[in-house]
Scaffold this active site. Structure first.
Site, mmCIF file in Angstrom:
data_model
loop_
_atom_site.group_PDB
_atom_site.id
_atom_site.type_symbol
_atom_site.label_atom_id
_atom_site.label_comp_id
_atom_site.label_asym_id
_atom_site.label_seq_id
_atom_site.Cartn_x
_atom_site.Cartn_y
_atom_site.Cartn_z
ATOM 1 N N GLU A 164 0.818 -1.225 0.000
ATOM 2 C CA GLU A 164 0.000 0.000 0.000
ATOM 3 C C GLU A 164 0.847 1.269 0.000
ATOM 4 O O GLU A 164 0.884 2.017 0.985
ATOM 5 C CB GLU A 164 -0.935 -0.003 1.211
ATOM 6 C CG GLU A 164 -1.927 -1.139 1.177
ATOM 7 C CD GLU A 164 -2.865 -1.152 2.380
ATOM 8 O OE1 GLU A 164 -2.547 -0.500 3.384
ATOM 9 O OE2 GLU A 164 -3.903 -1.819 2.302
ATOM 10 N N GLU A 182 -6.252 -8.374 -0.323
ATOM 11 C CA GLU A 182 -6.645 -8.394 1.094
ATOM 12 C C GLU A 182 -8.118 -8.072 1.250
ATOM 13 O O GLU A 182 -8.639 -7.182 0.563
ATOM 14 C CB GLU A 182 -5.914 -7.293 1.882
ATOM 15 C CG GLU A 182 -4.468 -7.513 2.148
ATOM 16 C CD GLU A 182 -3.893 -6.362 2.987
ATOM 17 O OE1 GLU A 182 -4.663 -5.677 3.696
ATOM 18 O OE2 GLU A 182 -2.688 -6.149 2.914
HETATM 19 C C1 GAL Z 1 -4.267 -3.137 5.175
HETATM 20 C C2 GAL Z 1 -2.812 -3.509 5.343
HETATM 21 C C3 GAL Z 1 -2.658 -4.757 6.185
HETATM 22 C C4 GAL Z 1 -3.490 -4.646 7.423
HETATM 23 C C5 GAL Z 1 -4.905 -4.402 7.021
HETATM 24 C C6 GAL Z 1 -5.853 -4.319 8.198
HETATM 25 O O1 GAL Z 1 -4.432 -1.841 4.767
HETATM 26 O O2 GAL Z 1 -2.189 -3.727 4.107
HETATM 27 O O3 GAL Z 1 -1.294 -4.936 6.506
HETATM 28 O O4 GAL Z 1 -3.006 -3.617 8.225
HETATM 29 O O5 GAL Z 1 -4.987 -3.188 6.338
HETATM 30 O O6 GAL Z 1 -7.145 -3.976 7.775
#
Ligand code: GAL
Length: 687
Positions: free
Chosen positions: A151, A304
């Site tokens: 990110e 994710e």
């Molecule tokens: C994302 C990040 C992850 C984790 C996740 C939690 O933005 O890439 O490492 O922190 O959020 O929601």
């Protein structure tokens, strides 16, 4: 190029952080991954201090062992470069490599994302660890792809950034006279006599210079792209596996997603739904449609999502049972070639210990792990939809056939954040999201498009409050309408040119001619205030004094300063029309307007009766066509469809009823799957 590491079917798995666990736990992880049907793990994302505990000294033993273990168990690896989280040794040795906030505070280590993208020391350290990883694992058979950084989005100020900003400005403007003109530095005595006087826009006394702030956002976006490209070049030189970086969609934007998409071998995103029920599904669709659009219609990866709770603004938002599964299928329907989660196993300590995972604190005997396992089984049945995004078939055909597009660009987002606009109510994110949500409730899938891109594949183009527009963009929208397209433009769009200067001759000047209106005066409304319209509805946020110059009024203001004047107008131009909306319509007014425009363009949902929570999305894979039906509504819904249920092999021809939460995937084209396979799937139907 192709996805390496033996990828078949839809990718399924998540972030996996073995460096945070003992090796005994690894074996239990593998057992559970196999049980859940996990075929992909993203490894090493924040593991810098475990990979390089001291500057230049690497410890690869643990990584060798876990990659081998995953590979032996048919679990492919998306290997990350850990550069989003420099270790403490880095910040002690290179304090200038830490980020400086807008207020001038230098941050220190103790969390993550503490790096200064303009710092040569940070860039050298990041390149070093990326090169070491690519050299060691570039040809490893387990590696499916590279996950560069995490990110991108750290914004820094301070001396190193100032120096980089000046070089960027010199390239853009050539000389100070031009810069002083474009930034209009005569206002408030800001004239620059030498380049060294220019600073990044840190905290100042009152309103900052609008064009300086916009340029700084453009500069930061380019700087982050440079960081990304540096790693891409290193990895491409040492590995055939494709590269990506995970975009954090859709609520923050520190770079231009089109440019990042173009630099990537495939697009990947992180997406966390912000609501339950149908509204949550509309939000997931928004992220998915953006991802597909930034990939120019090609398949993309959900890197994710959350299996259950997400830490959000101090609150923990839990997902209702079945929501993680339905959301995952939604993403596949809208082009995802893989569905991954953050993260695999719940840690008992560490900053994100209450963020949900595929294996929760309580372990495998849990609703969440059972739903994860069920999802793994379901995704296996969708294997025939898998398209390698970088393989021969990846670029052949768009995965969805949207006929509607929403204009989207980073500049417009950043411009809407300018201090000193006539209303604080502007939010490009909110305007685009609201338009997309209204379409979703009407059952219509859409793309996002940059107005510089080719619009000819669409029948409807929606432009929700895009404050900036260049001559090229205005000409592109006009050509689209003349050729028969239906355009809808919302208030304040095209009021500024690319330098963030108001275009003279009437507001929304870039589009005024196409819209057939002259906008004389802006009449923003107070927070919470409404105006009545002569169709019996109310509107909020904004109104305008409009004079018709060729357009006809569809709706008028019935109260407020603009009483009796047009509120919504339409201009027939060539074979199409351009509709202008000068206020913020309520939900029902917006829906009615879009229904009318869609009808003019002959655009209908992908299945009859879809919308209002029944999602119907047609998805293409090679020569096959699939219809995804998902019922996010609280009551049973009906539609009609023709096709073979790829889960059960059952034929549907006519009315299909979906219980609340039901998911149905129909192959509409003749089967390319044998009867024996279908028989095998009959058992799965009992899921
Ligand atoms: C994302 C990040 C992850 C984790 C996740 C939690 O933005 O890439 O490492 O922190 O959020 O929601």
């Amino acid at each position: 190029m192709t996805l390496t590491g033996g990828a078949t079917g839809i990718l399924f798995g998540g972030d996996y952080n073995p460096e945070q666990w003992s090796e005994e736990v690894w074996h239990d992880d593998i057992r559970l991954m196999r049980q859940a049907g996990v075929n992909t793990a993203s490894v090493g994302i924040f593991a810098w201090s475990s990979i390089e505990p001291e500057e230049g000294r690497y410890e690869f033993g643990w990584l060798d062992r876990i990659i081998r273990l995953l590979h032996e168990n048919d679990i492919g690896v998306i290997l990350a470069t850990p550069t989003a989280s420099p270790p403490p040794w880095f910040s002690i040795a290179h304090p200038e490599g830490l980020p400086v906030t807008r207020e001038g505070v230098r941050l220190t280590h103790g969390s993550r994302d503490t790096y200064n993208p303009a710092s040569p020391a940070y860039r050298a350290a990041a390149s070093g660890v990326a090169r070491a990883l690519a050299a060691r694992y570039g040809a490893h058979p387990a590696i499916r792809a590279w996950h560069l950084h995490n990110e991108y989005g750290t914004v820094s100020y301070g001396p190193l950034v100032d120096a980089g900003f000046r070089v960027w400005l010199q390239k853009r403007y050539g000389d100070l006279t031009t810069l002083n003109r474009v930034w209009h530095t005569a206002f408030w005595s800001q004239g620059y006599g030498t380049w060294d006087e220019i600073l990044s826009p840190q905290q100042t006394q009152y309103l900052p210079n609008p064009t300086q702030v916009l340029d700084f956002k453009r500069f930061t976006a380019d700087l982050l792209l440079d960081c990304y490209r540096e790693q891409i070049d290193i990895v491409h030189a040492l590995s055939d596996a494709p590269v990506t970086t995970n975009f954090m969609l859709p609520t923050w934007l520190h770079y231009d997603s089109w440019a990042f998409g173009d630099a990537s071998d495939f697009v990947s995103i992180d997406h966390y739904v912000d609501a339950s029920g149908a509204d949550g599904a509309a939000h997931a669709a928004f992220g998915a449609d953006q991802a597909r659009s930034f990939a120019h219609g090609r398949p993309w990866l959900l890197m994710e999502q959350a299996a259950n709770t997400t830490q959000s603004g101090g609150r923990i938002l839990a997902k209702e049972p079945g929501q993680a599964l339905a959301t995952s299928v939604q993403h596949v329907s809208r082009g995802a070639f893989g569905v991954l989660f953050f993260q695999w196993r719940a840690p008992y300590s560490g900053a994100e210990f209450f963020h949900s995972t595929m294996v929760p604190h309580i372990g495998e005997d849990s609703r969440i792990f059972r739903e994860v396992t069920r999802l793994g089984e379901l995704l296996r049945t969708l294997a025939e939809l898998a398209i390698d995004p970088v393989g021969a078939d990846g670029g052949q055909r768009k995965v969805n056939g949207a006929r509607v597009a929403i204009a989207w660009e980073a500049d417009a987002w950043w411009a809407s954040e300018t201090a000193g606009l006539p209303s604080d109510a502007f939010s490009f994110y909110r305007s685009t999201r609201r338009t997309h949500r209204a379409l979703w409730y009407l059952g219509i899938i859409c793309d996002f498009v940059h107005l510089d891109h080719d619009l000819s594949g669409y029948d409807v183009v929606l432009v929700p409050s895009q404050l900036l527009a260049t001559d090229v963009q205005a000409a592109s929208l006009r050509a689209f309408v003349e050729a028969g397209g239906q355009a809808v433009v919302w208030y304040f769009s095209g009021t500024f040119d690319g330098d963030l200067h108001v275009i003279p001759g009437g507001y929304s000047g870039a589009f005024a001619d196409l819209l057939g209106v002259r906008i004389e005066e802006l009449l923003p409304l107070a927070e919470g205030a409404t105006v009545s319209l002569d169709d019996g509805r109310t509107a909020s946020e904004w109104s305008e004094r409009i004079e018709l110059r060729g357009a006809q009024a569809l709706v008028h203001y019935a109260s407020g300063h603009a009483t009796g004047l047009p509120a919504v107008t339409r201009h027939e131009v060539g074979a199409g029309s351009a509709t202008y909306v000068s206020t913020e319509l309520g939900d029902s007014g917006l829906s009615l307007l879009l229904t009318d425009v869609l009808a003019r363009a002959g655009v209908e949902p992908d299945a009859p009766g879809a919308g209002a929570g029944l999602e119907a999305v047609r998805r293409y894979a090679g020569t096959d066509v699939y219809l995804f039906l998902i019922n996010h509504d609280e009551s049973a819904r009906e539609t009609t469809a023709v096709g073979t249920d790829i889960l059960t092999g059952a034929r549907h021809h006519g009315v299909v009823t979906l219980a609340p939460g039901a998911v149905l995937v129909l192959r509409e084209t003749p089967s390319s799957v044998s009867n024996a396979e279908i028989d095998g799937r009959e058992a799965m139907a009992q899921l």
